[in-house]
Design a protein around this motif. Structure first.
Motif, PDB file in Angstrom:
ATOM      1  N   CYS A 107       9.542  -3.879  -8.692  1.00 29.78           N
ATOM      2  CA  CYS A 107       9.105  -5.265  -8.893  1.00 29.78           C
ATOM      3  C   CYS A 107      10.088  -6.232  -8.230  1.00 29.78           C
ATOM      4  O   CYS A 107       9.680  -7.196  -7.583  1.00 29.78           O
ATOM      5  CB  CYS A 107       9.019  -5.595 -10.375  1.00 29.78           C
TER       6      CYS A 107
ATOM      7  N   VAL B 200       9.746  -7.143  -4.588  1.00 31.14           N
ATOM      8  CA  VAL B 200       8.619  -8.019  -4.246  1.00 31.14           C
ATOM      9  C   VAL B 200       8.826  -9.417  -4.838  1.00 31.14           C
ATOM     10  O   VAL B 200       8.600 -10.427  -4.176  1.00 31.14           O
ATOM     11  CB  VAL B 200       7.287  -7.409  -4.773  1.00 31.14           C
TER      12      VAL B 200
ATOM     13  N   LEU C 278       9.933 -13.747  -3.355  1.00 33.41           N
ATOM     14  CA  LEU C 278       8.987 -14.825  -3.665  1.00 33.41           C
ATOM     15  C   LEU C 278       9.663 -15.925  -4.478  1.00 33.41           C
ATOM     16  O   LEU C 278       9.368 -17.110  -4.303  1.00 33.41           O
ATOM     17  CB  LEU C 278       7.786 -14.268  -4.443  1.00 33.41           C
TER      18      LEU C 278
ATOM     19  N   MET D 178       6.253 -12.986 -11.087  1.00 30.44           N
ATOM     20  CA  MET D 178       5.925 -13.483  -9.757  1.00 30.44           C
ATOM     21  C   MET D 178       5.628 -14.980  -9.843  1.00 30.44           C
ATOM     22  O   MET D 178       4.722 -15.382 -10.568  1.00 30.44           O
ATOM     23  CB  MET D 178       4.709 -12.717  -9.249  1.00 30.44           C
TER      24      MET D 178
ATOM     25  N   HIS E  41      -2.670 -10.681  -4.100  1.00 32.05           N
ATOM     26  CA  HIS E  41      -1.828 -11.869  -4.212  1.00 32.05           C
ATOM     27  C   HIS E  41      -2.601 -13.116  -3.789  1.00 32.05           C
ATOM     28  O   HIS E  41      -2.390 -14.215  -4.321  1.00 32.05           O
ATOM     29  CB  HIS E  41      -0.576 -11.694  -3.343  1.00 32.05           C
TER      30      HIS E  41
ATOM     31  N   HIS F 125       2.805 -14.766 -12.917  1.00 30.79           N
ATOM     32  CA  HIS F 125       2.129 -13.475 -13.065  1.00 30.79           C
ATOM     33  C   HIS F 125       3.156 -12.384 -13.369  1.00 30.79           C
ATOM     34  O   HIS F 125       4.119 -12.215 -12.621  1.00 30.79           O
ATOM     35  CB  HIS F 125       1.366 -13.147 -11.781  1.00 30.79           C
ATOM     36  N   ALA F 126       2.940 -11.702 -14.470  1.00 29.78           N
ATOM     37  CA  ALA F 126       3.883 -10.653 -14.876  1.00 29.78           C
ATOM     38  C   ALA F 126       3.352  -9.283 -14.477  1.00 29.78           C
ATOM     39  O   ALA F 126       2.168  -8.996 -14.649  1.00 29.78           O
ATOM     40  CB  ALA F 126       4.077 -10.705 -16.385  1.00 29.78           C
ATOM     41  N   ILE F 127       4.238  -8.461 -13.944  1.00 24.45           N
ATOM     42  CA  ILE F 127       3.872  -7.070 -13.658  1.00 24.45           C
ATOM     43  C   ILE F 127       4.331  -6.259 -14.873  1.00 24.45           C
ATOM     44  O   ILE F 127       5.532  -6.087 -15.087  1.00 24.45           O
ATOM     45  CB  ILE F 127       4.569  -6.536 -12.381  1.00 24.45           C
TER      46      ILE F 127
ATOM     47  N   SER G 276      -1.632  -6.645 -14.606  1.00 27.78           N
ATOM     48  CA  SER G 276      -1.153  -5.829 -13.487  1.00 27.78           C
ATOM     49  C   SER G 276      -0.022  -4.936 -13.971  1.00 27.78           C
ATOM     50  O   SER G 276       0.814  -5.366 -14.757  1.00 27.78           O
ATOM     51  CB  SER G 276      -0.622  -6.736 -12.381  1.00 27.78           C
ATOM     52  N   TYR G 277      -0.016  -3.725 -13.470  1.00 26.10           N
ATOM     53  CA  TYR G 277       1.026  -2.766 -13.861  1.00 26.10           C
ATOM     54  C   TYR G 277       1.862  -2.296 -12.673  1.00 26.10           C
ATOM     55  O   TYR G 277       2.711  -1.433 -12.811  1.00 26.10           O
ATOM     56  CB  TYR G 277       0.405  -1.568 -14.570  1.00 26.10           C
TER      57      TYR G 277
ATOM     58  N   VAL H  46       2.634  -3.179  -8.060  1.00 24.56           N
ATOM     59  CA  VAL H  46       2.256  -3.867  -6.820  1.00 24.56           C
ATOM     60  C   VAL H  46       2.436  -2.899  -5.661  1.00 24.56           C
ATOM     61  O   VAL H  46       3.254  -1.982  -5.729  1.00 24.56           O
ATOM     62  CB  VAL H  46       3.137  -5.109  -6.555  1.00 24.56           C
TER      63      VAL H  46
ATOM     64  N   PHE I 230       2.131  -2.932  -1.097  1.00 22.54           N
ATOM     65  CA  PHE I 230       1.726  -3.569   0.156  1.00 22.54           C
ATOM     66  C   PHE I 230       0.887  -2.596   0.964  1.00 22.54           C
ATOM     67  O   PHE I 230       1.185  -1.409   1.016  1.00 22.54           O
ATOM     68  CB  PHE I 230       2.957  -3.945   0.989  1.00 22.54           C
TER      69      PHE I 230
ATOM     70  N   LEU J 184      -0.719  -7.900  -0.151  1.00 19.72           N
ATOM     71  CA  LEU J 184      -0.094  -7.478  -1.404  1.00 19.72           C
ATOM     72  C   LEU J 184      -1.176  -7.252  -2.464  1.00 19.72           C
ATOM     73  O   LEU J 184      -1.966  -8.149  -2.760  1.00 19.72           O
ATOM     74  CB  LEU J 184       0.895  -8.564  -1.879  1.00 19.72           C
TER      75      LEU J 184
ATOM     76  N   PHE K  15      -2.234  -6.114  -6.442  1.00 21.94           N
ATOM     77  CA  PHE K  15      -1.818  -5.886  -7.824  1.00 21.94           C
ATOM     78  C   PHE K  15      -2.569  -4.661  -8.336  1.00 21.94           C
ATOM     79  O   PHE K  15      -3.774  -4.533  -8.095  1.00 21.94           O
ATOM     80  CB  PHE K  15      -2.156  -7.091  -8.704  1.00 21.94           C
TER      81      PHE K  15
END
Lengths: 477, 400
Positions: free
Chosen positions: A43, A46, A50, A117, A159, A235-237, B140-141, B143, B145, B150, B152
């Motif tokens: 995470c 990425v 940002l 994010m 995204h 936005h949370a992963i 989202s769990y 990411v 590319f 990108l 999710f």
């Protein structure tokens, strides 16, 4: 349309243009510090770029490693030295965000996880809130990591879809926020002044959202308002690491129990509503969690000092090697009539008149701070410099609930027998220390002299004893 | 990594386009069938005619196949790995034929993936390495590319990537991690649903099923709740479907004797009563592994039965193993064991295997032998013709 409202609309239009174009500075003369908690490399690689891209030129990012195995060097290698990011490696027994927050120099700071994010305009919009209302000291965006009213669960495939949503949300709800009772999420903006007043995050709560909630409640205790932005969404992963389920489950439960107890909540099912305690629970003072490099292994000690006559000489002599102490002085003006009381302004002085009130204050003072160790000191004894340090060590490393430091006379009188179960014995209060959260027993006056106190320990307690720790000579021989 | 896609129709109708975009280490993706130049550019997928797939070097490829009627090609191509994307029978196909060949395809695949939760549960009871391509989490769990785009990832998309990567990693490494994570996600979902829909027996039954697969004794509680609700609503045929399930849970997490008693309560037909007696006999003679394996089989959990029986050497255990292999479409293993044990093999199974390997004459001979003298061969030969017709229809759709 009136001339004034036309002007206002034009100005808003111009402001909107400047903001969209990224031409507006942040509303803070000294910029902002952003503390990023690093725990998930996939995470961080990425989200961190940002964060740099969308936060403007006036940010300083302090990225702290939350785990010993986080590949900090690999991540740091992805950023050029010109970029405003510094990396703090993991330190054992430190709660890294507290360590980082101790060093911030800017008036505002943000704490966020590396799985968050952000998008253009996020920071400026959050920062305006404390200017809209000066009593707002903490602001959070909406995200899936907030619990309760701030929670926003949105699905985005790419995204591009996220960018479209946040741009719409920012345009539609710009300037809108509301006050909330508690915040729990992965992104929090606050003032430096606040963090210096209430201290850092309480790592003993284990779960991050409990630490955030606890911190926010402490902020409310000193009158700070908490705000939730309607316009900003981050936005949370999420992580699948909590599976398999058994992993960390007991730690989580421990954290909940501590939180429940601390805020006088009824324990029960995990429920978002239960994070907010009844208003009266907010009235009890809570300890400040020290920022910076104070080891988590150093428990907070409440030292209750009682005296029949205050001696400046005694105060001056009490330079203890252990530093994590809250001092409480119990003073009876009937006995000690000196108008000035020469102690530090950080200490608590309870002034009473008459013996009964004095004794009552003495019994109740231990509840003032929720410290892990409580000890009583009398001005009739000069304690050696390492006294409190050794008491803390004895309590934290041993299994005793209560520790007595024995004088030579006591040893000769056979007080050590108490370890073998002789519970009829009474202990001089000025030589007693005990674990926070327990009731040590009954305090009474020694019959012959009214200001010498005794503790009748509860039979259920495990009592340990250590050797003579007084400075060999007593103040009143 | 290189991937070859064998689909059930045209590129326009292909339902797994996003999963292709999320494939890990995507070196090359070839789609069998027609695609326009624009489609190929946009998707970064290369079209290959069905006739040309044999020219690819299959030692570098993983096949993603979503129609059971590609099974002959899958067997002859011998790719490094096969991922079966199992689907419910489309309306225009014959259900019996589709389910049989889907079963065979699933058994042949290194990884079975499906968007149907029913198939997911069935496959999880039959084999290891099953992934459900669905979920109820919005968030989202992860990411990833793909080029400069990108993406999710949902929970199951993260697990899909893990499962594919796991194929290529050390084969001795267990796939348990992602399998367990998904079972727990499903269990958590249904447990939360039980609180929201306390009077729905199906929700409790599904919670019990996932907890059972996880080996969690709490399965018992949810099954009991489901059974009570079924009885309350007067669904009185739930002894087989619900009560018998207690015996499987008991085998996994509790007492063997209780498990046999629970099965016996549900034994009504003469065959079932005989089975109950057999279980009692094994129990008394201390053949506990046979009892456990058989109770798993009677609850359709052949994967658990096979795990136990594979390590046993008695002929009784091997006969049970053959039965389990046949039920889960591990037919080549069943034939091998039959040959070893009895010196002869089941003609129908042998004929089907010949057919799938393109040995048409041998297949017909096996079917005729299996059918005997009284024209019983016609249904088998008719099934053969149906299969060949289904394959022709598939090829027409793909090349359309």
């Amino acid at each position: 349309m009136s001339h004034e409202s036309l002007n206002l609309e034009r100005l808003a239009g111009r402001y909107g243009f400047l903001e969209r174009a990224g031409l507006l500075p942040l509303p803070s003369h000294d910029g902002i510090s952003i503390v990023v908690e690093l725990s998930r490399m996939e995470c961080a690689t990425v989200c961190l770029p940002l964060l740099l891209l969308h936060s403007g030129a006036d940010v300083r990012i302090i990225a702290v490693s939350m785990t010993p195995d986080f590949p900090m060097e690999v991540l740091a290698g992805q950023f050029s030295p010109e970029e405003p990011v510094i990396f703090l490696p993991y330190e054992k027994e430190e709660y890294m965000p507290n360590l980082a927050l101790a060093h911030i120099e800017t008036s505002f700071a943000v704490l966020l996880e590396d799985s968050i994010m952000v998008s253009p305009g996020w920071l400026c919009e959050l920062m305006w809130t404390p200017f809209d209302d000066a009593s707002v000291k903490v602001v959070a965006p909406r995200s899936s990591t907030e619990r309760g009213e701030g929670k926003k669960r949105l699905h985005f495939g790419t995204h591009h879809e996220l960018a479209e949503h946040v741009s719409y949300s920012l345009g539609r709800y710009q300037g809108e926020w509301r006050e909330v009772e508690v915040l729990t999420g992965s992104c929090l903006l606050f003032t430096k002044e606040l963090i210096h007043r209430i201290g850092g995050f309480n790592a003993s709560l284990q779960a991050r959202y409990l630490m955030i909630a606890d911190w926010c409640l402490r902020a409310r205790q000193i009158g700070a308002k908490l705000a939730l932005s309607e316009a900003v969404y981050v936005h949370a992963i999420q992580s699948l690491d909590r599976y398999p389920r058994m992993k960390g489950e007991s730690r989580q439960t421990d954290g909940w129990q501590t939180y429940y107890k601390k805020w006088a909540l009824e324990s029960g099912l995990e429920n978002e509503g239960y994070l907010v305690p009844p208003t009266e629970s907010l009235n009890f003072p809570q300890p400040v969690i020290p920022l910076g490099r104070i080891s988590l292994a150093s428990p907070l000690v409440t030292a209750i000092v009682y005296c029949d006559e205050l001696k400046e000489q005694w105060i001056a002599a009490q330079q203890q090697s252990y530093k994590h102490i809250r001092w409480i002085w119990i003073r009876d003006t009937l006995v000690d009539a000196a108008p000035e009381f020469p102690v530090s302004e950080h200490d608590v002085v309870i002034t009473v008149r008459g013996e009964d009130a004095w004794l009552r204050a003495l019994k109740n003072a231990s509840a003032l701070y929720e410290s892990e160790i409580i000890l009583y000191l009398s001005t009739s004894i000069l304690y050696e410099k390492r006294y409190i340090e050794r008491v803390v060590k004895a309590i934290t490393q041993g299994s005793a609930d209560l520790i007595v430091s024995l004088s030579t006379e006591m040893e000769e009188a056979g007080v050590h027998l108490l370890a073998e179960g002789d519970w009829s014995v009474t202990l001089p209060l000025e030589r007693v220390a005990y674990k926070g959260g327990i009731v040590p027993g009954m305090i009474s006056n020694r019959k012959s002299t009214s200001r010498q106190l005794l503790l009748h320990p509860k039979a259920s307690l495990v009592i340990g004893y250590i050797g003579d720790l007084s400075d060999s000579k007593e103040a009143h021989p | 990594m290189k991937y070859l896609i064998l689909s059930g129709g045209s590129w326009e109708d292909y339902e797994y386009k996003r999963l292709l975009e999320l494939l890990p280490d995507r070196e090359e993706v070839c789609f069998t069938g027609r695609m326009t130049r624009e489609q190929q550019t946009n998707s970064q997928v290369r079209a290959v005619a069905a006739a040309d797939i044999y020219s690819l070097n299959m030692k570098q490829y993983t096949i993603l196949v979503s129609s059971p009627y590609w099974l002959s090609e899958v067997l002859s191509l011998q790719a490094v790995y096969v991922v079966a994307l199992l689907e419910r029978c489309p309306e225009e196909e014959d259900k019996w034929l589709w389910d049989k060949y889907s079963g065979l395809l699933g058994a042949k695949a290194n990884l079975a993936a499906t968007r149907s939760e029913r198939i997911y549960l069935e496959q999880s009871l039959r084999r290891e390495g099953v992934i459900y391509l669905g979920g109820d989490q919005q968030e989202s769990y992860g990411v990833t590319f793909q080029g400069d785009r990108l993406y999710f990832l949902t929970d199951y998309e993260v697990l899909w990537r893990k499962a594919i990567l796991n194929l290529w990693q050390d084969s001795t490494r267990s796939s348990a991690d992602w399998v367990t994570i998904q079972l727990e996600l499903r269990a958590d979902y249904y447990i939360s649903m039980c609180a929201k829909l306390p009077s729905q027996p199906v929700v409790h039954y599904l919670a019990a099923s996932y907890l059972y697969l996880l080996g969690d004794p709490a399965a018992n509680r949810y099954l009991a709740q489901s059974f009570e609700l079924m009885v309350l609503y007067e669904y009185l045929d739930c002894l087989h479907s619900h009560f018998r399930f207690f015996s499987a849970i008991e085998v996994k997490t509790g007492d063997l004797e209780t498990a046999v008693q629970q099965y016996t309560i549900t034994a009504f037909t003469a065959e079932e009563k005989l089975e109950a007696e057999r279980l009692q006999g094994w129990l008394h003679s201390g053949q506990y592994e046979l009892v456990r394996a058989e109770l798993f089989r009677l609850n359709e959990n052949e994967a658990a039965a096979v795990r136990i029986l594979s390590s046993l050497t008695t002929s009784e255990a091997k006969l049970l193993l053959i039965q389990n292999y046949i039920r889960i479409f591990q037919w080549e293993k069943a034939l091998e064991l039959q040959q070893e044990l009895e010196g002869s093999v089941d003609g129908v199974i042998e004929g089907t295997i010949h057919l799938l390997h393109g040995r048409r004459h041998e297949a017909i001979r096996s079917f005729l032998n299996a059918a005997g003298q009284d024209n019983q061969a016609w249904p088998l030969l008719s099934e053969m013709a149906d299969l060949e017709e289904a394959i022709r229809r598939l090829k027409r759709r793909v090349e359309a």
